[in-house]
Design an enzyme around this catalytic site. Structure first.
Site, PDB file in Angstrom:
ATOM      1  N   ARG A  45       0.866  -1.178   0.000  1.00  0.00           N
ATOM      2  CA  ARG A  45       0.000   0.000   0.000  1.00  0.00           C
ATOM      3  C   ARG A  45       0.902   1.227   0.000  1.00  0.00           C
ATOM      4  O   ARG A  45       2.120   1.123   0.148  1.00  0.00           O
ATOM      5  CB  ARG A  45      -1.013   0.006   1.165  1.00  0.00           C
ATOM      6  CG  ARG A  45      -0.644  -0.679   2.427  1.00  0.00           C
ATOM      7  CD  ARG A  45       0.465  -0.041   3.201  1.00  0.00           C
ATOM      8  NE  ARG A  45       0.241   1.383   3.354  1.00  0.00           N
ATOM      9  CZ  ARG A  45       1.172   2.269   3.551  1.00  0.00           C
ATOM     10  NH1 ARG A  45       2.460   1.898   3.612  1.00  0.00           N
ATOM     11  NH2 ARG A  45       0.906   3.553   3.673  1.00  0.00           N
ATOM     12  N   ALA A  47       0.840   5.112  -2.255  1.00  0.00           N
ATOM     13  CA  ALA A  47       0.676   5.400  -3.684  1.00  0.00           C
ATOM     14  C   ALA A  47       1.870   4.979  -4.556  1.00  0.00           C
ATOM     15  O   ALA A  47       1.687   4.240  -5.534  1.00  0.00           O
ATOM     16  CB  ALA A  47       0.354   6.885  -3.859  1.00  0.00           C
ATOM     17  N   ARG A  88      -7.496  -0.290  -6.733  1.00  0.00           N
ATOM     18  CA  ARG A  88      -7.736   0.819  -5.800  1.00  0.00           C
ATOM     19  C   ARG A  88      -7.869   2.101  -6.630  1.00  0.00           C
ATOM     20  O   ARG A  88      -7.012   2.377  -7.470  1.00  0.00           O
ATOM     21  CB  ARG A  88      -6.589   0.955  -4.783  1.00  0.00           C
ATOM     22  CG  ARG A  88      -6.420  -0.275  -3.892  1.00  0.00           C
ATOM     23  CD  ARG A  88      -5.478   0.017  -2.732  1.00  0.00           C
ATOM     24  NE  ARG A  88      -6.115   0.833  -1.700  1.00  0.00           N
ATOM     25  CZ  ARG A  88      -5.456   1.382  -0.674  1.00  0.00           C
ATOM     26  NH1 ARG A  88      -4.151   1.228  -0.570  1.00  0.00           N
ATOM     27  NH2 ARG A  88      -6.093   2.105   0.236  1.00  0.00           N
ATOM     28  N   GLN A 195      -1.823   2.624   9.942  1.00  0.00           N
ATOM     29  CA  GLN A 195      -0.535   2.708   9.233  1.00  0.00           C
ATOM     30  C   GLN A 195       0.511   3.476  10.055  1.00  0.00           C
ATOM     31  O   GLN A 195       1.705   3.196   9.963  1.00  0.00           O
ATOM     32  CB  GLN A 195      -0.709   3.399   7.871  1.00  0.00           C
ATOM     33  CG  GLN A 195      -1.440   2.576   6.833  1.00  0.00           C
ATOM     34  CD  GLN A 195      -2.924   2.850   6.818  1.00  0.00           C
ATOM     35  OE1 GLN A 195      -3.506   3.240   7.824  1.00  0.00           O
ATOM     36  NE2 GLN A 195      -3.556   2.622   5.693  1.00  0.00           N
ATOM     37  N   ASP A 236      -1.904  10.659  -2.294  1.00  0.00           N
ATOM     38  CA  ASP A 236      -2.312   9.621  -3.250  1.00  0.00           C
ATOM     39  C   ASP A 236      -2.615  10.207  -4.609  1.00  0.00           C
ATOM     40  O   ASP A 236      -2.468   9.546  -5.630  1.00  0.00           O
ATOM     41  CB  ASP A 236      -3.523   8.858  -2.717  1.00  0.00           C
ATOM     42  CG  ASP A 236      -3.086   7.930  -1.608  1.00  0.00           C
ATOM     43  OD1 ASP A 236      -2.986   8.405  -0.465  1.00  0.00           O
ATOM     44  OD2 ASP A 236      -2.770   6.770  -1.903  1.00  0.00           O
ATOM     45  N   LYS A 247      -4.555   9.975   3.008  1.00  0.00           N
ATOM     46  CA  LYS A 247      -5.250   9.135   3.988  1.00  0.00           C
ATOM     47  C   LYS A 247      -6.277   9.927   4.791  1.00  0.00           C
ATOM     48  O   LYS A 247      -6.036  11.058   5.201  1.00  0.00           O
ATOM     49  CB  LYS A 247      -4.197   8.512   4.919  1.00  0.00           C
ATOM     50  CG  LYS A 247      -4.704   7.628   6.015  1.00  0.00           C
ATOM     51  CD  LYS A 247      -5.629   6.537   5.542  1.00  0.00           C
ATOM     52  CE  LYS A 247      -5.016   5.636   4.484  1.00  0.00           C
ATOM     53  NZ  LYS A 247      -6.052   4.814   3.789  1.00  0.00           N
TER      54      LYS A 247
HETATM   55  O1  MRU Z   1      -4.451   3.162   2.291  1.00  0.00           O
HETATM   56  P1  MRU Z   1      -2.985   3.386   2.145  1.00  0.00           P
HETATM   57  O2  MRU Z   1      -2.183   2.826   3.256  1.00  0.00           O
HETATM   58  O3  MRU Z   1      -2.478   2.941   0.789  1.00  0.00           O
HETATM   59  O4  MRU Z   1      -2.806   4.977   2.186  1.00  0.00           O
HETATM   60  C1  MRU Z   1      -1.525   5.511   2.030  1.00  0.00           C
HETATM   61  C2  MRU Z   1      -1.475   6.988   2.138  1.00  0.00           C
HETATM   62  O5  MRU Z   1      -2.460   7.660   2.325  1.00  0.00           O
HETATM   63  C3  MRU Z   1      -0.142   7.642   1.927  1.00  0.00           C
HETATM   64  O6  MRU Z   1      -0.020   8.791   2.685  1.00  0.00           O
HETATM   65  C4  MRU Z   1       0.007   8.006   0.440  1.00  0.00           C
HETATM   66  O7  MRU Z   1      -0.255   6.903  -0.372  1.00  0.00           O
HETATM   67  C5  MRU Z   1       1.364   8.534   0.120  1.00  0.00           C
HETATM   68  S1  MRU Z   1       2.611   7.286   0.245  1.00  0.00           S
HETATM   69  C6  MRU Z   1       4.085   7.988  -0.164  1.00  0.00           C
END
Ligand code: MRU
Length: 353
Positions: A45, A47, A88, A195, A236, A247
């Site tokens: 997970r 981005a 996703r 996370q 993302d 997030k």
């Molecule tokens: O649901 P997730 O864990 O994939 O969400 C991740 C995030 O929101 C991160 O902050 C985002 O992807 C940036 S990662 C460099």
């Protein structure tokens, strides 16, 4: 530093982040559907990391296509790419990876199918290697905005685990430490999937970065005490006008920062910027299973049958963003669209600390 994903012996190996930090297991994906499953189930997970997984998954899917000419190969690969896109919806990095592969194919129509298959593997590996370099560049630009003694709030995990390595939001922190600055990080736990608690605090501790874990609802009180100097989060999808999807809970952090006059920075590799999308209200927001809210790691914490909303992401309007840290420098949100222009004099709009 622990490896998030790699191409190994014709397979994709990914760290199963859904069990971290209690279990450190790698999943071996020998077909692209397993990679897609891993993205959906959050084994991988973040981005940039899911962009890399998509590129490698497409390369894996390509190997099983039996077509002997370009046209049929491309038709077969389209199904693989569509399946990746369906995993996703919010992070633009999967679309970015698909567009990159599509361009590679159309630039090489004269190649044999076997050559194309080999090129796709090389491309997947290249996406990973480039990502690490991009993150280091983000770190060099963003690190300038961190002063000796600063305490930095972060939300979710935009660290090494969310990328090919080094992280986006964590890169400026790592650079600051390399420069001898004494910093502290405060990590929001980031419900519902935790996370921050499970991933950010774990990886920062391993990297020797002083980190303190808080629950999401503590950030305001700690800001009010004057204990946070800046916030850095990932994204993302950032749209052309500088709106930032990240997030769920990021929007709340940004408003709290505004109220307490704390700079709110977003680490945004160009692969996470959707230059074609005009504003954040158009970003598809993923909704995930209610069980993520009604349970914590398999333990039910809410009554059976309760109604649940489980939005995985929110959108922070550009007006709350102090600057975006990209691999090409730091910019005000309103200037981010200029990064898509060829021959733009970026130095003239680059933000200095
Ligand atoms: O649901 P997730 O864990 O994939 O969400 C991740 C995030 O929101 C991160 O902050 C985002 O992807 C940036 S990662 C460099």
């Amino acid at each position: 530093m622990v490896k998030t994903i790699e191409w190994k012996d014709g397979k994709v190996l990914m760290l199963d982040q859904s069990r971290l930090p209690l279990e450190v297991n790698y999943v071996e994906c020998s077909d692209y559907l397993k990679v897609a499953e891993g993205i959906k189930k959050l084994w991988i997970r973040g981005a940039p990391a899911i962009g890399i997984a998509a590129a490698m998954g497409i390369a894996l899917g390509a190997q099983d296509i039996t077509a002997s000419n370009y046209k049929n190969f491309k038709t077969g690969l389209q199904k693989v790419m569509d399946d990746m896109l369906a995993t996703r919806p919010t992070a633009v990095n999967i679309k970015w990876a698909v567009e990159r592969v599509t361009k590679l194919l159309s630039d090489n129509k004269d190649r044999t199918v076997d050559e194309l298959k080999a090129m796709l593997i090389a491309e997947g590996i290249k996406v990973l290697e480039e990502d690490i370099e991009i993150n280091k560049a983000i770190g060099r630009w963003g690190g300038q905005f961190i002063k000796d003694g600063d305490t930095i709030l972060t939300h979710c995990n935009a660290g090494s685990l969310a990328t090919g390595g080094y992280g986006t939001a964590t890169a400026p922190m790592l650079v600051a430490i390399e420069q001898g600055k004494r910093i502290q990080v405060i990590a929001d736990e980031t419900r519902p999937v935790l996370q921050g608690a499970r991933l950010t605090s774990w990886e920062l501790m391993q990297a020797g970065v002083p980190v303190t874990l808080i629950t999401d609802n503590m950030a305001g009180a700690i800001m009010k005490k004057g204990k946070i100097d800046l916030a850095i989060v990932g994204t993302d999808r950032t749209t052309r006008n500088g709106d930032v999807a990240n997030k769920i809970g990021t929007y709340t952090v940004a408003i709290l920062c505004k109220e307490h006059k704390i700079p709110f920075y977003v680490a945004a590799p160009l692969s996470s910027i959707d230059f074609k999308m005009s504003s954040g209200d158009k970003i598809p927001i993923e909704e995930r299973a209610p069980e993520e809210v009604t349970t914590i790691w398999g333990h039910r914490v809410a009554p059976e049958g309760v109604n649940v909303i489980n939005l995985a992401f929110d959108v922070t309007p550009a007006k709350y963003v102090s600057a975006l840290f990209t691999e090409k420098g730091a910019y005000r949100p309103r200037d981010i669209k200029s990064l898509a222009k060829k021959d733009m004099d970026l130095e003239s709009i680059r933000l200095k600390p």
